[in-house]
Enzyme design. Structure first.
Site, mmCIF file in Angstrom:
data_model
loop_
_atom_site.group_PDB
_atom_site.id
_atom_site.type_symbol
_atom_site.label_atom_id
_atom_site.label_comp_id
_atom_site.label_asym_id
_atom_site.label_seq_id
_atom_site.Cartn_x
_atom_site.Cartn_y
_atom_site.Cartn_z
ATOM 1 N N LYS A 191 4.998 32.061 -16.111
ATOM 2 C CA LYS A 191 5.992 30.794 -15.442
ATOM 3 C C LYS A 191 6.536 31.709 -14.069
ATOM 4 O O LYS A 191 6.397 33.057 -14.450
ATOM 5 C CB LYS A 191 7.243 30.380 -16.086
ATOM 6 C CG LYS A 191 7.669 29.164 -15.654
ATOM 7 C CD LYS A 191 7.071 27.885 -16.306
ATOM 8 C CE LYS A 191 7.758 26.563 -15.631
ATOM 9 N NZ LYS A 191 6.935 25.613 -16.390
ATOM 10 N N TYR A 249 6.683 4.886 -18.098
ATOM 11 C CA TYR A 249 5.899 3.841 -17.766
ATOM 12 C C TYR A 249 4.640 3.689 -18.239
ATOM 13 O O TYR A 249 4.311 2.589 -19.020
ATOM 14 C CB TYR A 249 6.119 3.585 -16.355
ATOM 15 C CG TYR A 249 5.219 2.347 -15.913
ATOM 16 C CD1 TYR A 249 5.530 1.244 -15.873
ATOM 17 C CD2 TYR A 249 3.863 2.524 -15.442
ATOM 18 C CE1 TYR A 249 4.887 -0.253 -15.653
ATOM 19 C CE2 TYR A 249 3.035 1.266 -14.980
ATOM 20 C CZ TYR A 249 3.479 0.139 -15.104
ATOM 21 O OH TYR A 249 2.672 -0.893 -14.851
#
Ligand code: NAD
Length: 352
Positions: A80, A190
């Site tokens: 990261k 969604y």
């Protein structure tokens, strides 16, 4: 600032600090483990209060990526990077190019990608300086649609596959008539709602903003719920798709669902929540296993020889992995999040 004595230090292989005065860049890259392959993990730009806070974040997040990639059957390790600064105020193309040079200086041990505060245009600037930038090519879509580089469709499909496998394991049922409450109608929530609607599930949805909720009501016949009511609903499944720590001391006693399966990162406020869920008879899909579709997507986009079908097969595998975790959890009487951690460690340590 101490690294080796840091509470989040976990035998990280490489931690590098970089400063480019002209470009205004202060950044850290942490490579946790490369036993399975080069480390992949996003670049986060955040207005950290100091470099110590940034170090804590990069150590913790890079370790998480090792576990996620191992459980996603990827030949990748965990890493990261963090840039210290406010992405809305301090970001410049020169800074992004300097970040590209920083990534490049690790010689391919670490590949970066998108995370909070970093957009595709930023990655494109980094890619001018390094070939170790993922997420700039869009080649494949699991459904054969045009790929645009956004990993959310793959993440949502992976969560759908994982949720279906979890319901099947917990109840023996398909998704027909199963009730699912989704927290968060964003990019993933969604799309998950759409898959679930097509599979015959009954939906309850919430968000702190009305647009996504109204759309789901209109398009999928979902029932809109207030944000504070979502966890207490008498539904079969809760799908956390908003922020972290959805399962906490406040929400846990309210839960009536049999399954927790959603996209959010770090869903458990504390690891012990895993045991508490198990005691309540709730099957929890470990977050970094079920939401690995994004990293799987990034991996395939980098391969010239992959295909839409190969990406889809890989995403479908999330269901198989989750069922293996649940079987071992039952066999050993352990919480699913603990079993996932153990299985990930077995995988990346075996290659060491
Ligand atoms: P997003 O920002 O598009 O959507 C999150 C939604 O949650 C937003 O609409 C927001 O308004 C809503 N929200 C925030 N707090 C809420 C609350 N208290 N109650 C109800 N709704 C709330 O993000 P996304 O890309 O859809 O990601 C959702 C989650 O999945 C995040 O935790 C993210 O880290 C994780 N995730 C995403 C991906 C990906 O590919 N996008 C990959 C892995 C994990």
């Amino acid at each position: 600032m101490s690294v080796f004595d840091h509470s989040e230090f976990d035998n990280h292989e490489h931690v590098a600090f970089y400063h480019d005065k002209e470009a205004g860049l202060s950044a850290i890259i942490a490579v946790h483990n490369t036993n399975l392959g080069p480390a992949l993990g996003g670049c986060r730009m955040w207005p950290y209060i100091n470099s110590s806070e940034a170090l804590t974040d990069v150590l913790r997040l890079s370790k998480g990526m090792t576990y996620k990639s191992a459980m996603a059957n990827l030949e990748l390790g965990g890493g990261k990077s963090v840039i210290i600064g406010d992405p809305r105020k301090a970001k410049t193309p020169e800074m992004m190019r300097a970040m590209g040079r920083f990534v490049d200086s690790l010689g391919g041990k670490y590949f970066t990608a998108e995370d909070s505060g970093i957009a595709v245009t930023d990655l494109q600037a980094m890619a001018k300086e390094s070939s170790y930038i993922a997420g700039v090519n869009a080649r494949y879509h699991y459904n054969g649609e045009e790929a645009d580089g956004n990993p959310a469709p793959s993440t949502a499909y992976g969560v759908f596959v994982g949720l279906r496998a979890t319901v099947e394991y917990a109840t023996g049922r398909s998704l027909e008539g199963v009730s699912v409450a989704i927290q968060g109608m964003g990019h993933v929530g969604y799309r998950l709602a759409k898959h679930l609607h097509n599979a015959g599930a009954t939906l309850y949805v919430t968000d702190i903003y009305p647009e996504g909720v109204e759309r789901a009501v209109r398009e999928f016949g979902a029932t809109a719920v207030a944000p504070e009511d979502i966890f207490g609903l008498d539904v079969d499944v809760i799908a956390p798709c908003a922020l972290g720590a959805a399962i906490n001391d406040e929400s846990l006693p309210m839960l009536k669902a049999k399954v927790i399966a959603g996209a959010a990162n770090n869903q458990l406020a504390r690891e012990e929540m895993g045991e508490l869920l198990r005691e309540k008879g709730i099957l929890y899909a470990p977050d970094y296993v079920i939401n690995a579709g994004g990293v799987i997507d990034i991996f395939h986009q980098r391969m010239e020889s992959s295909s839409n079908e190969a990406l889809r097969d890989h995403l479908d595998n999330i269901g198989t992995t989750l069922k293996a975790i649940y079987a071992r959890s039952d066999e050993e009487g352990k919480a699913t999040n603990r079993v996932a951690n153990t299985m990930a460690e077995e995988r990346f340590n075996a290659k060491g």
